[in-house]
Design an enzyme around this catalytic site. Structure first.
Site, PDB file in Angstrom:
ATOM      1  N   TYR A  92      -9.991  -0.402   2.717  1.00 39.46           N
ATOM      2  CA  TYR A  92      -9.602  -0.424   4.128  1.00 39.46           C
ATOM      3  C   TYR A  92      -9.249   0.942   4.660  1.00 39.46           C
ATOM      4  O   TYR A  92      -8.608   1.716   3.976  1.00 39.46           O
ATOM      5  CB  TYR A  92      -8.379  -1.337   4.327  1.00 39.46           C
TER       6      TYR A  92
ATOM      7  N   GLY B 299       4.053   1.738  -0.834  1.00 38.97           N
ATOM      8  CA  GLY B 299       4.947   1.850  -1.982  1.00 38.97           C
ATOM      9  C   GLY B 299       4.209   1.979  -3.298  1.00 38.97           C
ATOM     10  O   GLY B 299       4.739   2.534  -4.262  1.00 38.97           O
TER      11      GLY B 299
ATOM     12  N   ASP C  85       0.793  -1.233   0.000  1.00 35.22           N
ATOM     13  CA  ASP C  85       0.000   0.000   0.000  1.00 35.22           C
ATOM     14  C   ASP C  85       0.827   1.287   0.000  1.00 35.22           C
ATOM     15  O   ASP C  85       0.508   2.223  -0.723  1.00 35.22           O
ATOM     16  CB  ASP C  85      -0.954   0.015   1.203  1.00 35.22           C
TER      17      ASP C  85
HETATM   18 CU   LIG Z   1      -8.447  -7.513   6.767  1.00 35.55          CU
END
Ligand SMILES: [Cu+2]
Ligand SMILES: *[C@@H]1O[C@H](CO)[C@@H](O)[C@H](O)[C@H]1NC(C)=O
Ligand SMILES: *[C@@H]1O[C@H](CO)[C@@H](O)[C@H](O)[C@H]1NC(C)=O
Ligand SMILES: *[C@@H]1O[C@H](CO)[C@@H](O)[C@H](O)[C@H]1NC(C)=O
Ligand SMILES: *[C@@H]1O[C@H](CO)[C@@H](O)[C@H](O)[C@H]1NC(C)=O
Length: 681
Positions: free
Chosen positions: A413, A327, A325
């Site tokens: 996320y 990089g 994530d």
């Molecule tokens: Cu998860």
């Protein structure tokens, strides 16, 4: 005069709201200050003299950040009285794509000139910009064969959202800047990630800005949209549970002081900064020692180095989902504006996050970071003494800490990233996972229907499988305990049988076996395999009683990688093969996945640097710690996931001569007469 931690205790109030706004003032920049809006403009102007910039001229800014200043220069400036030593030159480090080549350009601010400009050769590609991902996904929405495939499924193109995914590397020779795009079907839902349309392979070449591969392989089911709502205004009763949300009021203002980006609170002082790749950066964290009457160095620099999220479904639609994530997408670039009172409590002070867009012009994430005092109702220390004849003594000090926070939302996320400073000298790193699962559409609505051996996850809703995956959050922590010459000590706790010669009914006990680590190889640690204490010490500094001053690592729950080491994603993610590593300080070794993470081949990872096996005793050393989660989704993770947190702590160990918060003043409730807490009888 000897200082002591001054803790301002908040009083619980249920109605009032108290706002502190942060105002910056003109001052020379601190060497670690984030690049300012005018500096970003200057960088663009300086580079524009040499290259026509912008995507139309095939010159794009992929990363613009502070060029890491020389450490000895920063330290002599920082440690000098009144900062009367000139700090190292302030420079920017730019990674650009120019005519399909990657350039590393250093721009110096005082001379307003390019001082270095090289073409980079080697594997891996720079971070993706938001702008190019937007152009690429819009391109797919207009791509005729794609629109036909959507219609063929009986779906409306107007309800489709296309997102971008990195490709990873699976042994290909050609690692152009390609991305795979994934379509989702909203159809009234605002929970994009729970509505994937599977069966298509769509690859966009970011250099040519063209769809280079399009395959419609199969038509699969679509998860239902019902139950995906998460906006309170759209949810239907019954509601609950009811929480009495309270606002913490501090009548005398917060206990911290902010000077530019330097934060002083209780016995702590540190600098807070922002980088488009790392997000929040803590540097030059020092703690005031009452006995020595001075600040003592603890952490030169600490930040996220990478977040590696491999999914465990090897099928065509999923095998490549093995994100790096920070990089690939930028943990700073993905930072979101924090909501006052909810993301950060009342009294929080916010900092904007500024980064360069693809054409070099500054973009502003307002309120990207915050700092606030946290009173979680914990006890800092206490003792009730009942053994003294005629006296019953109770001394209690409630705990308060200072938190520096950012939230980075990388696609589905949301990661809550906290650095918590405690008056006892501890620094706690915590990461909270929330947001939305990445899901796979299936025919099934019940486990009894499952025909495959392995659906690679859990049915969390009708036609919806939450796919198994990991989250590995890797921190780079350049500890400088009382100076840069430090050692790493592993103290094993070993069971001993009591010798027959000793007169005791006891058969066993444990004792410590302390070993100062000599090389990087000996400093690779898999946690949980043995009882062990891990410390970074300064062997040049001893306490009065002869112990080496140090900080101890208190690991949190341990999860290491379960993937085969020769699996392609794991070659790139080899920095998670151990939970803890120590390397020799090297200003070029910052990103555990390598400077160029997108489509990397694993030849520039922390694991490779550690192979150099440098000597690390009495040296400037860096600790790397990975917080790991194996995530087997469950139904409670649908449609949004309650925060799951993990982390670790660094705590002084023989750093102070005694309990550093012993002399913290007890709180006086009488000093807040108008706000008598309800529960005081
Ligand atoms: Cu998860
Ligand atoms: C889209 O929404 C409409 C209206 O709620 C519903 O009738 C239809 O079945 C939905 N289509 C899909 C593919 O979910
Ligand atoms: C979605 O709708 C189906 C069929 O109408 C129903 O059985 C199911 O319980 C619903 N799911 C949720 C989460 O509301
Ligand atoms: C960023 O945006 C916020 C809100 O629009 C604004 O108040 C702030 O001044 C901006 N910061 C910078 C450095 O441009
Ligand atoms: C510092 O790191 C870079 C990148 O890994 C490497 O090329 C260089 O050789 C290192 N320098 C030393 C002195 O180890």
């Amino acid at each position: 005069m000897a200082q002591q931690p001054q803790l301002h205790f908040p009083i619980l109030i249920f109605t009032s709201i108290f706002v502190i706004s942060f105002s910056s003032f003109i001052r020379p920049p601190h060497p670690f200050d984030p690049l300012t809006e005018s500096e970003f403009k200057l960088i663009r102007n300086v580079i524009k003299k040499k290259y026509p910039v912008g995507p139309a001229h095939r010159f794009t800014f992929q990363y613009v950040g502070l060029n890491e200043p020389d450490k000895s220069g920063v330290l002599s400036w920082h440690l000098s009285l009144h900062h009367n030593v000139t700090p190292p030159p302030r420079q920017a480090f730019v990674i650009a794509r120019e005519n399909r080549k990657t350039r590393e350009i250093v721009v110096d601010f005082s001379s307003r000139a390019i001082v270095s400009d090289i073409i980079r050769v080697g594997h891996g590609n720079p971070m993706l910009t938001i702008d190019e991902q937007e152009v690429a996904t819009e391109l797919v929405l207009k791509f005729k064969p794609f629109r036909q495939s959507i219609r063929r499924r009986g779906l409306k193109v107007s309800e489709v959202v296309v997102t971008s995914s990195t490709m990873g590397w699976f042994g290909e020779k050609d690692t152009d800047r390609l991305i795979k795009t994934i379509p989702f079907y909203l159809n009234g839902s605002v929970n994009t990630y729970l509505r994937p349309i599977e069966g298509m392979t769509i690859i966009v070449n970011l250099e040519k800005m063209k769809v280079t591969t399009f395959k419609d392989r199969f038509m699969g089911p679509l998860p239902k949209a019902n139950g995906t709502e998460y906006r309170f205004s759209k949810l239907k009763p019954p509601f609950g549970p009811t929480l009495k949300n309270s606002i913490f009021l501090q009548p005398n203002g917060p206990g911290f002081k902010i000077d530019g980006h330097v934060v002083r609170w209780a016995n702590w002082e540190f600098h807070i900064s922002f980088d488009v790749r790392a997000g929040l950066i803590i540097s030059l964290a020092s703690i005031f020692d009452i006995d020595m009457n001075k600040y003592r160095q603890v952490l030169y620099k600490g930040h996220l180095s990478e977040m590696y999220v491999p999914y465990m479904d090897p099928s065509e639609d999923w095998y490549f989902i093995t994100y790096l994530d920070c990089g690939e997408f930028g943990c700073g670039q993905s930072a979101v504006s924090l909501e006052p009172y909810t993301d950060c409590p009342a009294g929080a002070v916010f900092f904007d996050g500024i980064f360069a867009g693809q054409d070099g012009t500054p973009t502003n994430i307002s309120k990207a970071m915050c700092i606030f005092e946290k009173n979680a109702g914990d006890i800092m220390w206490r003792h009730t003494e009942a053994e003294v004849p005629g006296l019953e003594i109770t001394e209690v000090r409630p705990d308060v800490s200072l938190v520096a926070r950012m939230v980075t939302t990388v696609g589905n996320y949301d990661y809550i990233v906290d650095y918590e400073f405690k008056p006892s000298g501890a620094i706690k790193m915590e990461v909270g996972l929330t947001g939305v699962l990445e899901v796979k559409p299936v025919e099934y609505v019940h486990t009894s229907e499952i025909k495959e051996d392995d659906i690679h996850g859990t049915i969390v809703a009708d036609n919806t499988v939450g796919v198994n995956h990991d989250h590995f959050v890797t921190y780079r922590l350049d500890l400088d305990i009382d100076g840069t010459e430090n050692s790493f000590v592993r103290t094993e706790l070993v069971t001993k049988r009591t010798p027959k010669s000793v007169k005791t009914p006891r058969k066993s006990y444990w004792t410590t076996n302390r070993k100062t680590v000599k090389t990087e190889a000996e400093a690779r640690v898999k946690l949980g395999l043995r009882a062990e204490e891990l410390m970074v010490v300064n062997p040049n500094r001893l306490t009065k009683h002869g112990n080496e001053v140090g900080y101890r690592l208190f690991p949190g729950p341990v999860s290491g990688t379960l993937m085969a080491h020769d699996d392609y994603p794991q070659i790139r993610g080899a920095f998670t093969n151990y939970n803890v590593w120590i390397t020799l300080y090297n200003k070029s070794e910052v990103w555990a996945s390598g400077l160029y993470a997108d489509r990397s081949q694993g030849d520039d990872t922390l694991a490779v640097w550690s192979q150099r096996n440098r000597e690390i005793e009495k040296k400037d050393i860096v600790m790397w710690y990975t917080v790991g989660f194996h995530h087997v989704p469950c139904q409670e993770d649908f449609p949004t996931m309650p925060t799951l947190s993990s982390g670790f702590e660094l705590r002084p160990a023989n750093f102070f001569e005694q309990n550093p918060v012993l002399k913290t003043k007890p709180i006086k409730l009488s000093s807040a007469p108008k706000c008598t807490p309800k529960n005081e009888y």
